[in-house]
Design an enzyme around this catalytic site. Structure first.
Site, PDB file in Angstrom:
ATOM      1  CE1 TYR A 164      -3.849  -2.100   0.512  1.00  0.00           C
ATOM      2  CE2 TYR A 164      -2.649  -3.088   2.196  1.00  0.00           C
ATOM      3  CZ  TYR A 164      -3.730  -3.073   1.491  1.00  0.00           C
ATOM      4  OH  TYR A 164      -4.650  -4.382   1.361  1.00  0.00           O
ATOM      5  CG  HIS A 198      -6.955   4.631   0.623  1.00  0.00           C
ATOM      6  ND1 HIS A 198      -7.730   5.819   0.727  1.00  0.00           N
ATOM      7  CD2 HIS A 198      -7.685   3.778   1.251  1.00  0.00           C
ATOM      8  CE1 HIS A 198      -9.051   5.282   1.245  1.00  0.00           C
ATOM      9  NE2 HIS A 198      -8.915   4.003   1.725  1.00  0.00           N
ATOM     10  CE1 TYR A 225      -3.736  -3.264   6.347  1.00  0.00           C
ATOM     11  CE2 TYR A 225      -4.096  -4.467   8.513  1.00  0.00           C
ATOM     12  CZ  TYR A 225      -3.288  -4.468   7.130  1.00  0.00           C
ATOM     13  OH  TYR A 225      -2.308  -5.639   7.076  1.00  0.00           O
ATOM     14  CG  ASN A 260     -12.052   0.517   6.176  1.00  0.00           C
ATOM     15  OD1 ASN A 260     -11.339   1.633   5.616  1.00  0.00           O
ATOM     16  ND2 ASN A 260     -12.162  -0.312   5.605  1.00  0.00           N
ATOM     17  CG  ASP A 278      -7.590   8.973   0.466  1.00  0.00           C
ATOM     18  OD1 ASP A 278      -8.442   8.507  -0.511  1.00  0.00           O
ATOM     19  OD2 ASP A 278      -7.575   8.414   1.653  1.00  0.00           O
ATOM     20  CG  ASN A 290     -15.184   3.037   4.399  1.00  0.00           C
ATOM     21  OD1 ASN A 290     -16.248   3.430   4.540  1.00  0.00           O
ATOM     22  ND2 ASN A 290     -14.972   2.008   3.594  1.00  0.00           N
TER      23      ASN A 290
END
Length: 187
Positions: A15, A20, A64, A66, A91, A112
């Site tokens: 990632y 993101h 993470y 979320n 973002d 989220n």
């Protein structure tokens, strides 16, 4: 005075260069410019930056995207930082690439990570710095877009935008949210 600056992103090398993860990238640039490094701590990587008699606690949650609320709530409590001194860097697909918008409060905008922070803290009344990542993707492919990597053309503009984000973060802590919004949101 202390401030918690939480940059949102997802952990893991897969990632690291995705759209993101712009919250992580902004804080990485700020830490590098301030000659400090992150250390793994509870619920995230953390470092501190001093600027004009203020302490900025930089947090990259390891929970993470979320589940970012858990890390933010923990560090607010641990560092005894009032919620009005919280700034979340996130973002935003509704803004053109590289556009920066500071807001004093608001909803999650479909994000989220923001949703979880709002749910965990029980309020929308915290500042957020929205970093535009653009929205040029076919209908139904939002997840692939935000988890996609920057194009070489997009990457060229990022270093200058990281510097602008750093100015906004320091301004937030030194002259306050209203004056900072008035100055930077017009640019």
């Amino acid at each position: 005075m202390k401030y918690l600056i939480a940059g949102l992103g997802n952990i893991g090398p897969e990632y690291s260069n995705t759209r993101h993860n712009i919250g992580f990238k902004v804080l990485d640039a700020l830490a590098k410019a301030s000659n400090t490094v992150f250390s793994p701590k509870r619920y995230g990587d953390v470092t501190q930056v001093k600027h004009k008699a203020r302490t900025f606690v930089l947090l990259k949650p390891s929970t993470y995207m979320n589940l970012s609320g858990k890390a933010v709530a923990y560090w607010l409590k641990t560092e005894k930082i009032p919620i009005e001194n919280l700034l979340v860097v996130v973002d935003d697909i509704a803004l053109p690439i590289g556009t920066l918008r500071l807001r004093a409060k608001g909803g999650d905008g479909g994000h989220n990570g923001l949703f979880d922070i709002i749910e965990t803290l029980g309020t929308q009344n915290f500042a957020r710095l929205r970093f535009g990542i653009g929205g040029d993707f076919p209908k139904g492919s939002q997840v692939q877009y935000v988890l996609g990597e920057w194009t070489p053309e997009e990457e060229e503009i990022l270093p200058e935008r990281y510097l602008a984000a750093k100015e906004i973060i320091f301004s937030f802590g030194t002259i306050g949210i209203e004056r900072t919004m008035n100055f930077f949101n017009k640019k």
